[in-house]
Motif scaffolding. Structure first.
Motif, PDB file in Angstrom:
ATOM      1  N   ALA A 152      -4.315 -12.280   1.578  1.00 40.07           N
ATOM      2  CA  ALA A 152      -4.172 -11.113   2.427  1.00 40.07           C
ATOM      3  C   ALA A 152      -5.134 -10.669   2.883  1.00 40.07           C
ATOM      4  O   ALA A 152      -4.618 -10.463   4.576  1.00 40.07           O
ATOM      5  CB  ALA A 152      -2.578  -9.815   1.677  1.00 40.07           C
ATOM      6  N   GLU A 153      -5.791 -10.359   2.634  1.00 37.86           N
ATOM      7  CA  GLU A 153      -6.792  -9.089   2.961  1.00 37.86           C
ATOM      8  C   GLU A 153      -7.649 -10.605   4.298  1.00 37.86           C
ATOM      9  O   GLU A 153      -7.726 -10.110   5.442  1.00 37.86           O
ATOM     10  CB  GLU A 153      -8.315  -9.113   1.890  1.00 37.86           C
ATOM     11  CG  GLU A 153      -7.635  -7.441   1.171  1.00 37.86           C
ATOM     12  CD  GLU A 153      -8.597  -6.940   0.001  1.00 37.86           C
ATOM     13  OE1 GLU A 153     -10.168  -7.353   0.697  1.00 37.86           O
ATOM     14  OE2 GLU A 153      -8.550  -6.640  -0.661  1.00 37.86           O
ATOM     15  N   GLU A 154      -7.962 -11.399   3.675  1.00 40.29           N
ATOM     16  CA  GLU A 154      -8.230 -12.375   4.493  1.00 40.29           C
ATOM     17  C   GLU A 154      -7.838 -12.827   5.976  1.00 40.29           C
ATOM     18  O   GLU A 154      -8.470 -12.645   6.870  1.00 40.29           O
ATOM     19  CB  GLU A 154      -8.847 -13.256   3.835  1.00 40.29           C
ATOM     20  CG  GLU A 154     -10.273 -13.152   2.697  1.00 40.29           C
ATOM     21  CD  GLU A 154     -11.503 -12.643   3.741  1.00 40.29           C
ATOM     22  OE1 GLU A 154     -11.884 -12.630   4.372  1.00 40.29           O
ATOM     23  OE2 GLU A 154     -11.971 -12.113   2.811  1.00 40.29           O
ATOM     24  N   PHE A 155      -6.593 -12.963   5.486  1.00 37.68           N
ATOM     25  CA  PHE A 155      -5.451 -13.635   6.516  1.00 37.68           C
ATOM     26  C   PHE A 155      -5.094 -12.954   7.123  1.00 37.68           C
ATOM     27  O   PHE A 155      -4.761 -13.453   9.150  1.00 37.68           O
ATOM     28  CB  PHE A 155      -4.282 -14.131   5.379  1.00 37.68           C
ATOM     29  CG  PHE A 155      -4.464 -15.999   5.168  1.00 37.68           C
ATOM     30  CD1 PHE A 155      -5.414 -16.051   5.856  1.00 37.68           C
ATOM     31  CD2 PHE A 155      -3.872 -15.924   4.161  1.00 37.68           C
ATOM     32  CE1 PHE A 155      -5.614 -17.515   4.972  1.00 37.68           C
ATOM     33  CE2 PHE A 155      -4.105 -17.573   3.366  1.00 37.68           C
ATOM     34  CZ  PHE A 155      -4.559 -17.916   3.761  1.00 37.68           C
ATOM     35  N   ARG A 156      -4.784 -11.338   7.244  1.00 33.07           N
ATOM     36  CA  ARG A 156      -4.872 -10.289   7.693  1.00 33.07           C
ATOM     37  C   ARG A 156      -6.568  -9.685   8.618  1.00 33.07           C
ATOM     38  O   ARG A 156      -6.051  -9.707  10.137  1.00 33.07           O
ATOM     39  CB  ARG A 156      -4.745  -8.649   7.342  1.00 33.07           C
ATOM     40  CG  ARG A 156      -3.508  -7.629   7.901  1.00 33.07           C
ATOM     41  CD  ARG A 156      -4.084  -6.543   7.150  1.00 33.07           C
ATOM     42  NE  ARG A 156      -3.178  -6.446   5.533  1.00 33.07           N
ATOM     43  CZ  ARG A 156      -1.841  -6.622   5.348  1.00 33.07           C
ATOM     44  NH1 ARG A 156      -1.022  -6.652   6.575  1.00 33.07           N
ATOM     45  NH2 ARG A 156      -0.807  -6.902   4.382  1.00 33.07           N
ATOM     46  N   PHE A 157      -7.294 -10.342   8.700  1.00 35.02           N
ATOM     47  CA  PHE A 157      -7.998 -10.512   9.548  1.00 35.02           C
ATOM     48  C   PHE A 157      -8.326 -10.823  10.503  1.00 35.02           C
ATOM     49  O   PHE A 157      -8.965 -11.189  11.801  1.00 35.02           O
ATOM     50  CB  PHE A 157      -9.334 -10.076   8.483  1.00 35.02           C
ATOM     51  CG  PHE A 157     -11.021  -9.886   9.173  1.00 35.02           C
ATOM     52  CD1 PHE A 157     -11.484  -8.502   9.614  1.00 35.02           C
ATOM     53  CD2 PHE A 157     -11.435 -10.653   9.946  1.00 35.02           C
ATOM     54  CE1 PHE A 157     -12.547  -7.733   9.909  1.00 35.02           C
ATOM     55  CE2 PHE A 157     -12.634 -10.729  10.640  1.00 35.02           C
ATOM     56  CZ  PHE A 157     -13.178  -8.931  10.548  1.00 35.02           C
ATOM     57  N   VAL A 158      -7.636 -12.503  10.043  1.00 32.16           N
ATOM     58  CA  VAL A 158      -8.062 -13.670  11.006  1.00 32.16           C
ATOM     59  C   VAL A 158      -6.596 -13.584  11.772  1.00 32.16           C
ATOM     60  O   VAL A 158      -6.859 -13.393  12.981  1.00 32.16           O
ATOM     61  CB  VAL A 158      -7.655 -14.824   9.749  1.00 32.16           C
ATOM     62  CG1 VAL A 158      -7.032 -16.652  10.850  1.00 32.16           C
ATOM     63  CG2 VAL A 158      -8.634 -15.353   9.124  1.00 32.16           C
ATOM     64  N   VAL A 159      -5.660 -12.716  11.277  1.00 33.75           N
ATOM     65  CA  VAL A 159      -4.354 -12.419  12.360  1.00 33.75           C
ATOM     66  C   VAL A 159      -4.927 -11.011  13.522  1.00 33.75           C
ATOM     67  O   VAL A 159      -4.719 -11.760  14.777  1.00 33.75           O
ATOM     68  CB  VAL A 159      -3.441 -11.711  11.253  1.00 33.75           C
ATOM     69  CG1 VAL A 159      -2.374 -11.447  12.554  1.00 33.75           C
ATOM     70  CG2 VAL A 159      -2.288 -12.406  11.212  1.00 33.75           C
TER      71      VAL A 159
END
Length: 409
Positions: free
Chosen positions: A64-71
């Protein structure tokens, strides 16, 4: 600002990571992804690759941390939002997940995967009509998806539309190809029949039977018929003896025919030994899980589902499981087949404090065995002192005549 050399170096690390992951050298690949991010913290593809790695290995919070950064990097990117919504759903952050998936639907309203995930979230919330609406959108693109029919059937079941639930589950069975999926649908079809048996105003005991196909026995604090979930429960020896007497009476009347008794941990040893003696069955260790066709697996206090999952995996799901006091109802996906008492909070057996003390002191095995043997003696003594259970006949009839469609049978 990054110079051209740093960007090129970050891309090189990313490419190495992708090649290593395709070669199943996962640890090395992850290290390359991290190096890529270290060289270029805004390299979307590296965060995406690392997030997908975390997702595949069940590290959803990190994913979730990585995907939130991508968002944040990509703004309105559909795939970045979908990945984030999915892992948020997996870690139980349902409100956040719904918000993210709603953004996905604002970009692609008829996306089938997003509509399925939104339907799952509505089902979790108890919004079954909304869930059905989203599954219908997904079915327009994937009319042969068994999971969509399964979800529709579960919604219909919750709404009390048993005929529609049966139709949906039968369609799911038509398209389900894997044996595990077929077994899952078979269990749901059996649940439809159990719900029909129990009528429109089921008691707590009826609900356990209808939803899971499991037995609830109660203890000395009830009549074995009118049961409920309790806030917390601390067994006495008469409580335990009453539950075991009911278990033995039902097992013998229904001719369940277990091959042996296996205690799944040391805490369960006195309960397992008492059942072995009362049922006239051999007592076996956990090493016998793989070679007994119909064992009775025994837990004293069920706090974690994993112990039962491991035992079921080792014995191929055969036999039945018994738990004196269940402590995870609603938190786990699988429950023991036969349960004494269901407690939301603390639950314990009388010998547990002494056993815990001996273990903390590193006591010799002989001392631990004496503690467990004493507990067994007190269970058997309490059983011998019990009066006849006035409702035992009705309790047996409940499962042998009225509601015999038990899961483990």
């Amino acid at each position: 600002m990054l110079d051209e050399y740093q960007r090129d170096e970050a891309i090189l690390h990313l490419q190495r990571g992708l090649v290593l992951e395709r070669a199943h050298r996962v640890d090395e690949a992850v290290e390359e992804y991290r190096r890529a991010i270290a060289r270029d913290p805004h390299l979307r593809e590296a965060h995406d690759a690392l997030g997908l790695y975390y997702q595949r290995y069940g590290l959803y919070a990190k994913a979730a941390e990585e995907f939130r950064f991508v968002v944040k990097l990509e703004g309105g990117d559909f795939l970045a939002h979908f990945n984030l919504g999915y892992v948020l759903l997996e870690i139980g952050r349902h409100d956040e997940s719904m918000q993210v998936f709603q953004h996905c639907l604002s970009l692609i309203p008829d996306d089938p995967a997003t509509n399925y995930e939104v339907a799952c979230l509505h089902y979790i919330r108890g919004s079954y009509i909304e869930a059905l609406q989203h599954t219908q959108i997904a079915l327009e693109r994937y009319a042969e998806d068994w999971a969509l029919y399964k979800l529709r059937g579960c919604c219909m079941l919750r709404l009390g539309n048993y005929d529609e639930a049966q139709i949906a589950f039968e369609r799911a069975r038509t398209w389900a190809t894997r044996p595990q999926a077929q077994a899952e649908i078979g269990a749901l079809l059996a649940s439809v029949e159990r719900h029909r048996e129990c009528g429109e105003e089921p008691s707590f005991k009826d609900q356990l039977y209808a939803s899971y196909g499991i037995v609830q026995l109660g203890s000395a604090q009830d009549d074995g018929i009118h049961l409920r979930e309790v806030a917390e429960y601390h067994f006495t020896y008469p409580d335990i003896a009453t539950t075991l007497r009911r278990m033995v009476g039902l097992a013998q009347a229904a001719a369940w025919g277990f091959s042996c008794v296996i205690g799944l941990d040391r805490l369960a040893a006195p309960v397992a030994s008492a059942l072995s003696a009362m049922l006239g069955l051999p007592m076996c260790g956990t090493e016998a899980l793989c070679c007994n066709s119909r064992p009775l697996l025994v837990m004293a206090v069920g706090r974690e589902q994993e112990l039962l999952d491991i035992a079921r995996e080792r014995n191929g799901g055969c036999g039945a499981s018994f738990c004196l006091g269940l402590n995870w109802l609603g938190r786990g996906s699988y429950h023991p087949d036969i349960i004494g008492v269901i407690a939301r909070g603390a639950c314990s057996v009388p010998w547990e404090p002494e056993l815990r003390r001996l273990r903390s002191l590193g006591a010799p095995a002989e001392q631990v065995e004496r503690c467990l043997a004493s507990a067994l003696d007190q269970i058997m003594a309490a059983s011998a002192d019990l009066d006849a259970d006035p409702t035992l006949g009705a309790q047996i009839s409940y499962y042998t005549d009225k509601h015999p469609n038990l899961r483990f049978l």
